[in-house]
Design an enzyme around this catalytic site. Structure first.
Site, PDB file in Angstrom:
ATOM      1  N   ASN A   1       0.838  -1.190   0.000  1.00 33.94           N
ATOM      2  CA  ASN A   1       0.000   0.000   0.000  1.00 33.94           C
ATOM      3  C   ASN A   1       0.881   1.251   0.000  1.00 33.94           C
ATOM      4  OD1 ASN A   1       0.571   0.748   2.897  1.00 33.94           O
ATOM      5  ND2 ASN A   1      -0.449  -1.229   3.241  1.00 33.94           N
TER       6      ASN A   1
ATOM      7  N   ASP B   1      -4.331  -6.543   4.952  1.00 34.79           N
ATOM      8  CA  ASP B   1      -5.362  -7.417   5.522  1.00 34.79           C
ATOM      9  C   ASP B   1      -5.271  -8.842   4.985  1.00 34.79           C
ATOM     10  OD1 ASP B   1      -6.526  -5.394   7.085  1.00 34.79           O
ATOM     11  OD2 ASP B   1      -7.660  -4.656   5.356  1.00 34.79           O
TER      12      ASP B   1
ATOM     13  N   PRO C   1      -3.016 -12.159  10.078  1.00 29.82           N
ATOM     14  CA  PRO C   1      -3.347 -11.980  11.489  1.00 29.82           C
ATOM     15  C   PRO C   1      -3.611 -10.509  11.780  1.00 29.82           C
ATOM     16  CG  PRO C   1      -0.993 -12.360  11.207  1.00 29.82           C
ATOM     17  CD  PRO C   1      -1.629 -12.642   9.884  1.00 29.82           C
ATOM     18  N   ASP C   2      -4.523 -10.243  12.687  1.00 27.42           N
ATOM     19  CA  ASP C   2      -4.832  -8.879  13.118  1.00 27.42           C
ATOM     20  C   ASP C   2      -3.903  -8.549  14.279  1.00 27.42           C
ATOM     21  OD1 ASP C   2      -5.948  -6.595  14.420  1.00 27.42           O
ATOM     22  OD2 ASP C   2      -7.837  -6.976  13.388  1.00 27.42           O
ATOM     23  N   ILE C   3      -2.885  -7.748  14.016  1.00 21.12           N
ATOM     24  CA  ILE C   3      -1.846  -7.491  15.027  1.00 21.12           C
ATOM     25  C   ILE C   3      -2.420  -6.768  16.234  1.00 21.12           C
ATOM     26  CG2 ILE C   3       0.337  -6.306  15.464  1.00 21.12           C
ATOM     27  CD1 ILE C   3       1.081  -6.818  12.546  1.00 21.12           C
TER      28      ILE C   3
ATOM     29  N   PHE D   1      -4.688   3.116  14.890  1.00 22.06           N
ATOM     30  CA  PHE D   1      -4.868   4.158  13.876  1.00 22.06           C
ATOM     31  C   PHE D   1      -5.878   3.652  12.856  1.00 22.06           C
ATOM     32  CE2 PHE D   1      -1.396   6.122  15.827  1.00 22.06           C
ATOM     33  CZ  PHE D   1      -1.193   7.389  15.291  1.00 22.06           C
TER      34      PHE D   1
ATOM     35  N   LYS E   1     -13.916   0.180  15.285  1.00 19.63           N
ATOM     36  CA  LYS E   1     -12.611  -0.457  15.490  1.00 19.63           C
ATOM     37  C   LYS E   1     -12.208  -0.424  16.966  1.00 19.63           C
ATOM     38  CE  LYS E   1      -8.030  -0.530  13.290  1.00 19.63           C
ATOM     39  NZ  LYS E   1      -7.173   0.123  12.256  1.00 19.63           N
TER      40      LYS E   1
ATOM     41  N   LYS F   1     -11.839  -4.163  18.610  1.00 18.38           N
ATOM     42  CA  LYS F   1     -10.476  -4.591  18.939  1.00 18.38           C
ATOM     43  C   LYS F   1     -10.073  -4.264  20.379  1.00 18.38           C
ATOM     44  CE  LYS F   1      -8.920  -4.375  14.143  1.00 18.38           C
ATOM     45  NZ  LYS F   1      -7.811  -4.100  13.227  1.00 18.38           N
TER      46      LYS F   1
END
Length: 414
Positions: free
Chosen positions: A215, A287, A313-315, A331, A345, A349
């Site tokens: 990105n 993602d 994985p979602d860190i 962020f 979010k 999370k």
């Protein structure tokens, strides 16, 4: 002098400029006090200053080469005077003679020290030292007014018996007072003793040995936060994806490519005995990754090529689930419904704080704005605060102030 008085000098860079005057002898003790407080001191001496103190003495006390000449062939090969001008957090001229103040007020740049002061973006402070008659003359006072209007800080002078036998204003302040004045120019070390773990930059998810998915993240926000956190007294570990940025001084950096590598590096830091107080997830983590990475370069064949992607994985969520989790900061870079997506979010999370911004305006930019959101104690609502627009360095200071405040509030509630 109590250590707390000079606490804000930790990790700071101070360029000490010395001009000609008997008060130059006080710079030996001043340098010792500044370095003892944790500052790094480099010294620039005018030709007249070397008549009162030797460069060797100041080199021994500061631990760094003393800079003397504007046209130093070795240094100028790399534009040394400009690099030196960019180096400090503060330039202090002590003693500042009447002649030097006059040359500075008129914008002269005929030696190394005046050239540095014209080129530096750092704040500048002067510690005047001269005979009381010279201090009181209209010309000196006019120069003083000019320098103040330019935003230069004045430390002193004191009054008392002078080396020439006169009594009156013009004595340079004592080293203890000058060190305290330097410390007063820096904000409180609000993160002193804290350990911050920051992720930054993009991740790269390999397709084959030469291609990847990524990105537009530049990493500038994360690197600004890391740099400003050090100045606020924190110890910083930065886990960075591929960026074209220099690692800020005094920051420990681990470089990674993929999301899986970034998570592994973060867990490695979190598993160490040294506790992480706050986790700040600035990185733009991909993602998805390619399910099957080709070992060889994929050759162009058909009109279409289909890649099967699987979730990374979602860190943030993974770290937030740890038993002894740090203060969690996320962020959210969005292109629409900014506050709604960021608020979702936070809840999903289990974050303590999030900074939301417009993705199209922040990527690769040196400036940004953000909205901070955090859960309100005992309520199912989110508080919010707008930050910026400002340079990312200034925005980082605002963010760290809020992080420090919210972290202290959470600790008070535990």
């Amino acid at each position: 002098m109590p250590t707390e008085t000079l606490a804000t000098l930790a990790n700071k860079r101070i360029l000490l400029g010395m001009t000609g005057g008997i008060a130059a002898y006080k710079c030996a003790e001043l340098t010792r006090l500044l370095t003892k407080a944790g500052a790094t001191v480099k010294v620039v001496m005018t030709a007249a200053a070397t008549e009162f103190m030797t460069p060797l003495t100041m080199q021994a006390l500061s631990g760094h080469k003393v800079h003397l000449d504007l046209l130093d062939a070795d240094a100028e090969a790399g534009m040394g005077h400009i690099e030196l001008a960019r180096w400090p957090d503060l330039v202090l001229v002590a003693p500042a003679s009447a002649d030097f103040m006059a040359r500075l007020a008129s914008g002269q740049a005929d030696d190394l020290l005046t050239t540095l002061l014209l080129a530096t973006p750092a704040p500048v402070a002067l510690a005047p030292a001269m005979n009381q008659g010279m201090w009181s003359k209209p010309g000196t006072q006019a120069n003083l007014t000019t320098l103040r209007e330019q935003g230069i800080h004045l430390f002193g002078p004191d009054s008392g018996i002078q080396a020439c036998g006169d009594t009156g204003p013009g004595r340079m302040q004592e080293p203890e007072a000058l060190a305290a004045s330097c410390a007063s120019l820096f904000p409180t070390n609000m993160l002193s003793g804290r350990h911050l773990l920051i992720t930054g930059g993009p991740t790269r998810e390999a397709i084959d040995p030469v291609r990847y998915i990524s990105n537009h993240s530049s990493g500038k926000m994360a690197y600004a936060l890391a740099e400003e956190a050090v100045l606020a007294g924190a110890r910083v570990t930065l886990v960075s994806g591929p960026v074209n940025l220099a690692v800020p001084d005094r920051v420990s950096c681990l470089f990674v490519d993929s999301a899986q590598q970034m998570l592994a590096a973060c867990e490695q830091v979190l598993d160490q005995q040294d506790m992480v107080d706050a986790f700040i997830g600035v990185a733009a983590v991909a993602d998805y990754r390619v399910a099957q990475v080709s070992e060889q370069k994929i050759k162009k064949q058909d009109e279409e090529m289909v890649l099967r992607l699987v979730r990374n994985p979602d860190i943030l969520a993974t770290v937030a689930e740890r038993q002894e989790r740090p203060f969690m900061v996320g962020f959210a870079a969005e292109t629409e419904n900014l506050l709604a997506h960021a608020g979702n979010k936070v809840r999903r999370k289990k974050l303590d704080l999030i900074f939301a911004n417009d993705a199209s305006a922040t990527f690769n930019s040196d400036a940004a704005a953000a909205v901070a959101l955090w859960p309100m104690t005992g309520e199912d609502k989110l508080a919010q605060q707008s930050l910026g627009p400002a340079t990312k360095s200034f925005l980082a200071r605002q963010m760290l102030t809020l992080i420090s405040e919210r972290l202290l509030q959470r600790e008070a509630n535990d």
